[in-house]
Motif scaffolding. Structure first.
Motif: not given
Length: 416
Positions: A135-145
């Motif tokens: 979930v952490a990886v997906a959130n970082l990908v979604e935000r881009g930064t």
């Protein structure tokens, strides 16, 4: 019918499953409600509507899956996490770019935490760590930064899920410990019930047969003698209490340590044992055992050696006085030592006979009795008067002797 106790299966984690089911429904409604208040700001609202329709159906359809550990399978957990990750990754395509960069919520919002918590309740903190990391990886990908609020939310979910997973593991270990304690308690109560029944029936019948056989004489007397021996053996077994299980179980990884041992072994020499338990098998119709009402603690090796010396003395009684000879064992628990006296009703030992037997190589008293007590740091005194029987007094100190050889438990029992 006698009332029996059964240990029913408990589940300390069941309330967690019910709470998780409620959490999933409430957070699903929250995510949909938040969208309805801000749908005009979405770049592609139809994409969000399609996702929320799937989320609504999935949440309600899978409520039975989160009703317990058995129904919550690995396949369901993988599919559930996929729904959450898909919603996070679809957020940049459905929502406005400005709101995504400002830290706006993802499409599943806090519903994602329910998916991670399912991993925690099902598999513990390790499963929770894997799910929260994805979930952490997906959130970082979604935000881009890695923005500050994103990192904050990621760490919060990660720590909370791992903590809950660890609590679940500790709860399961505690449940197993409690279940085992209840099983032992139920077994103890059952044994006490059986002991009462045996005392009220079998033991009384055996005692009556012994008395009647002695009065009638002949073959009935022999039958009475055998009944008396069985009465003593059965009484000793019943009064011995529940024998603890001979198993040691340590599960520190799951937060619990359970120890249940049958008796101390050689690798635990500092744990005393009750001398009475080692002397009880010697009691019978021809051997009377008198012992204190409280335990007589001794070091394991010392207790075994002392009990073996008593056995050697009784062997000598049977060998030299006769199989039907009567003997008496008296156990005295003094502050610094334990005294065990073995007395018989035989003709006694002629003066000088022990020295003569030792010179002939018959070392029963010298080794099997005196030798054992000497290794313990104690003494063995033999008192015999011709025509008045023999008395062997064994004294063993409670403090272990430094010169004691714990490996010399097997000694030959020769004629005295």
């Amino acid at each position: 019918m006698a009332r029996r106790e059964r240990v029913m299966r408990m589940s300390v984690e069941q309330p967690l499953w019910r709470a998780l089911a409620g959490y999933r429904v409430l957070t699903m409604l929250y995510a949909i409600g938040f969208f309805t208040t801000a749908w005009s700001g979405f770049a592609r609202p139809w994409l969000a509507v399609a996702y929320y329709a799937v989320l609504f159906v999935w949440t309600l359809a899978t409520l039975p899956k989160v009703s317990g550990a058995v129904s919550c399978t690995k396949g369901f957990l993988a599919a559930d996490l996929t729904v959450a990750l898909t919603g996070i990754l679809l957020t940049p395509f459905a929502d406005a770019h400005e709101r995504v960069m400002d830290g706006g919520p993802t499409l599943p919002s806090i519903w994602t935490a329910g998916s991670v918590l399912a991993f925690a309740v099902k598999g513990g903190w390790r499963w929770a760590a894997v799910a929260s990391t994805l979930v952490a990886v997906a959130n970082l990908v979604e935000r881009g930064t890695p923005a500050r609020d994103t990192v904050h939310n990621v760490i919060l979910v990660w720590v909370a899920s791992i903590a809950i997973g660890y609590v679940v593991e500790v709860a399961r270990a505690s449940e197993r410990t409690l279940a085992r304690a209840l099983e032992i308690e139920a077994a103890t109560r059952e044994r006490e019930r059986l002991a009462r029944d045996i005392h009220d029936s079998v033991l009384q019948v055996l005692a009556m047969v012994q008395r009647r056989g002695a009065v009638i004489g002949g073959e009935a007397a022999e039958l009475g003698r055998m009944a008396g021996e069985q009465e003593v053996a059965l009484r000793t077994l019943v009064s011995g209490g529940l024998v603890p299980v001979s198993r040691v179980s340590e599960d520190t990884a799951e937060g619990a340590v359970v120890r249940a041992v049958e008796e101390p072994e050689d690798d635990a020499p500092d744990v005393p044992v009750d001398l009475r338990a080692l002397l009880a098998p010697y009691a019978g119709a021809r051997v009377n055992l008198a012992e204190p009402g409280a335990p007589v603690p001794l070091a394991p090796a010392a207790a075994r050696e002392l009990a073996a010396a008593v056995g050697a003395a009784l062997d000598n009684v049977r060998r030299h006085v006769g199989e039907d000879a009567r003997a008496w064992i008296l156990v005295e628990d003094e502050p610094d030592e334990v005294i065990v006296t073995v007395r018989d009703e035989g003709p006694g030992i002629p003066e000088g006979r022990l020295a003569e037997a030792e010179g002939e190589g018959r070392l029963g008293v010298a080794l099997s009795i005196r030798g054992r007590l000497r290794d313990l740091g104690g003494t063995a005194e033999l008192i015999s008067v011709p025509g008045q029987g023999t008395e062997v007094e064994l004294r063993a100190p409670k403090a272990p002797s430094t010169s004691m050889d714990t490996g010399s438990t097997a000694r030959g029992k020769a004629d005295r």
